[in-house]
Design a protein around this motif. Structure first.
Motif, short mmCIF file in Angstrom:
data_model
loop_
_atom_site.label_atom_id
_atom_site.label_comp_id
_atom_site.label_asym_id
_atom_site.label_seq_id
_atom_site.Cartn_x
_atom_site.Cartn_y
_atom_site.Cartn_z
N ILE A 136 -13.38 -41.66 -43.78
CA ILE A 136 -12.37 -40.99 -44.66
C ILE A 136 -12.83 -39.52 -45.00
O ILE A 136 -11.55 -38.72 -44.54
N PRO A 137 -13.87 -39.16 -45.09
CA PRO A 137 -14.08 -37.75 -45.41
C PRO A 137 -13.80 -36.86 -43.99
O PRO A 137 -13.18 -35.71 -44.42
N GLY A 138 -14.10 -37.46 -42.91
CA GLY A 138 -13.93 -36.73 -41.67
C GLY A 138 -12.38 -36.81 -41.34
O GLY A 138 -11.97 -35.66 -40.73
N PHE A 139 -11.51 -37.67 -41.77
CA PHE A 139 -10.26 -37.91 -41.83
C PHE A 139 -9.32 -36.68 -42.10
O PHE A 139 -8.46 -36.44 -41.99
N LEU A 140 -9.94 -36.40 -43.57
CA LEU A 140 -9.34 -35.55 -44.65
C LEU A 140 -9.93 -34.21 -44.43
O LEU A 140 -9.52 -33.52 -45.44
N SER A 141 -10.92 -33.78 -43.75
CA SER A 141 -11.53 -32.55 -43.44
C SER A 141 -11.45 -31.90 -42.20
O SER A 141 -10.94 -32.60 -41.08
N LEU A 142 -11.30 -30.57 -42.10
CA LEU A 142 -11.33 -29.72 -40.82
C LEU A 142 -12.63 -28.95 -40.76
O LEU A 142 -12.73 -28.23 -41.73
N SER A 143 -13.18 -28.72 -39.52
CA SER A 143 -13.87 -27.40 -39.40
C SER A 143 -13.18 -26.48 -38.42
O SER A 143 -12.43 -27.05 -37.85
N VAL A 144 -13.40 -25.26 -38.74
CA VAL A 144 -12.68 -24.16 -37.93
C VAL A 144 -13.67 -23.24 -37.58
O VAL A 144 -14.41 -22.43 -38.32
N GLY A 145 -13.06 -22.75 -36.30
CA GLY A 145 -13.94 -21.71 -35.33
C GLY A 145 -12.79 -20.64 -35.21
O GLY A 145 -11.81 -20.85 -35.35
N GLY A 146 -13.42 -19.46 -34.59
CA GLY A 146 -12.73 -18.16 -34.58
C GLY A 146 -12.22 -18.16 -33.11
O GLY A 146 -13.08 -18.53 -32.02
N ILE A 147 -11.02 -17.55 -32.85
CA ILE A 147 -10.48 -17.24 -31.47
C ILE A 147 -9.96 -15.93 -31.50
O ILE A 147 -9.66 -15.46 -32.64
N GLU A 148 -9.98 -15.27 -30.38
CA GLU A 148 -9.33 -14.08 -29.83
C GLU A 148 -8.00 -14.08 -29.51
O GLU A 148 -7.57 -15.22 -29.23
N LEU A 149 -7.33 -12.93 -29.47
CA LEU A 149 -6.05 -12.79 -29.11
C LEU A 149 -5.51 -13.29 -27.56
O LEU A 149 -4.68 -13.56 -27.39
N ASP A 150 -6.87 -13.18 -27.04
CA ASP A 150 -6.63 -13.65 -25.45
C ASP A 150 -7.02 -14.97 -25.15
O ASP A 150 -7.20 -15.68 -24.27
N ASN A 151 -7.31 -15.76 -26.48
CA ASN A 151 -7.45 -17.33 -26.38
C ASN A 151 -8.71 -17.56 -26.24
O ASN A 151 -9.12 -18.72 -25.86
N ARG A 152 -9.78 -16.60 -26.02
CA ARG A 152 -11.26 -16.65 -25.71
C ARG A 152 -11.83 -17.14 -27.11
O ARG A 152 -11.68 -16.31 -28.12
N LYS A 153 -12.90 -18.22 -27.16
CA LYS A 153 -13.49 -18.05 -28.36
C LYS A 153 -14.33 -17.08 -28.73
O LYS A 153 -14.70 -15.96 -28.04
#
Length: 395
Positions: free
Chosen positions: A275-292
């Motif tokens: 349940i905790p995994g189902f209602l949480s999110l991890s967020v990373g960063g991306i650039e305007l060219d869609n590269r990490k």
């Protein structure tokens, strides 16, 4: 790198990651216990863990001097009307509007379409900002905060009702929480910000304090909880996240800025199938060219990617600054969830918004072939946030 017309370009790099400064445990006597309302939560097998904001000291420089000028209007309500016409280069009186510099990022996640599909713009959805506090007097926050009886400052073992940013521009994390709150309100202008201070102006705190803050946020009605702090090991925060998700709150967390695999805690556990995994999110960063983004953590545990570089947002003393890091990708996702929660979405989607959001991402494998060849699939989670596709999916 883009230049803001007529202004100095300002980047934010706020504090050292735990991996750089080592793991230390705060004396348990110096930190408060979990709130009485949540005394059923067990913290067995966890020790109090040092937490830091996700930005890396030295990589991007400290908050630079200068500003984009004072906020020109008293509400973010002017900035999202379902059309990017509201993001013009100047205000009606000819005053420069620094926020138009984010238009490319908002196009990248298709924010205009999402705001059109969510005309309430997150109205009255409480989003907790668990961070360094915020500038409570910033004009951008006028009319957007929850009642002051709900605010909290947990830093240093105290509990009071004044979560103001403390420190000066010489402090490496000064203004971090203010910047996070400003991004949420650009995405969901009618949301309500619940400010909770858990980190000092040096960008450091501890897991017990942050866990208390999460529980307090839930008890005050927060439906989205933004946490941009990281550590290298599991902690009692996991139990607080379980409490939050069991009560229907979504917890959104930064992946961290080491540029390494895997993501840091507490975000690392958001990909679990409970349940905790189902209602949480991890967020990373991306650039305007869609590269990490080169600084963003990736791999195991990463779920969603959002713009994280050169985002113009609020800063203390009525100022605006441009910021960089996964700390600032995280409130983009928090704001999009607030848009969804402000609408009458299908009952079939109750409690499934994070899952629907994951399934609405844009694949960015082509732009990141070098990383994928090295590490294989699932390196970049589900890909780039597509806010419009998400809002369409939950109708």
């Amino acid at each position: 790198m883009r230049r803001l017309i007529g202004q100095t370009y300002l980047l934010a790099g706020l504090t050292a990651l735990l991996a750089a400064c080592g793991t230390t445990a705060e004396p348990s006597a110096s930190t408060p216990h979990l709130s009485a309302q949540a005394n059923q939560i067990s913290t067995t097998n966890f020790t109090d863990t040092k937490m830091v904001l996700s930005e890396t000291a030295g990589s991007f420089g400290a908050w630079a001097s200068g500003s984009f000028g004072v906020w020109a209007v008293g509400s973010f309500g002017a900035w999202a009307s379902g059309s990017f016409g509201a993001w013009a280069a100047t205000f009606a009186d000819g005053t420069p509007n620094p926020l138009h510099n984010n238009v490319n990022e908002w196009h990248q996640i298709r924010l205009a379409g999402a705001q059109t599909l969510a005309p309430n713009l997150g109205k009255d959805v409480i989003v907790a900002v668990i961070d360094t506090g915020i500038d409570l007097k910033h004009p951008a926050f006028s009319g957007t905060l929850t009642p002051n009886t709900t605010w909290r400052d947990f830093v240093g073992g105290r509990t009071d009702l004044d979560p103001s940013e403390e420190g000066t521009t010489a402090d490496r994390a000064y203004g971090h929480g203010t910047a996070v709150a400003g991004i949420i309100l650009q995405v969901a202008p009618n949301a309500r910000i619940l400010p909770i201070r858990v980190m000092g102006s040096n960008g450091e705190g501890n897991s017990t304090t942050i866990g208390n803050a999460i529980i307090h946020a839930v008890n005050q009605g927060a439906k989205v909880i933004n946490v941009s702090a990281v550590t290298d090991k599991d902690s009692s925060i996991s139990k607080s996240i379980e409490y939050a998700t069991n009560n229907g709150a979504y917890v959104i967390m930064a992946a961290g800025n080491q540029g390494l695999n895997p993501v840091q805690f507490p975000a690392a556990k958001s990909a679990q199938t409970n349940i905790p995994g189902f209602l949480s999110l991890s967020v990373g960063g991306i650039e305007l060219d869609n590269r990490k983004s080169r600084y963003s953590n990736f791999g195991d545990g990463l779920e969603v990617m959002a713009p994280a570089t050169d985002i113009v947002t609020t800063f203390p003393n009525g100022e605006m600054r441009a910021v960089k890091g996964t700390s600032f990708a995280t409130p983009v996702v928090s704001g999009v969830l607030a848009l969804a929660l402000g609408e009458g979405y299908s009952a079939d989607n109750a409690g499934q918004l994070t899952e629907k959001l994951r399934l609405s991402q844009k694949n960015v494998d082509i732009e990141n072939q070098d990383l994928l060849r090295l590490l294989g699939k699932k390196t970049l989670g589900f890909g780039l946030l597509d806010a419009e596709a998400f809002l369409n999916r939950i109708k």
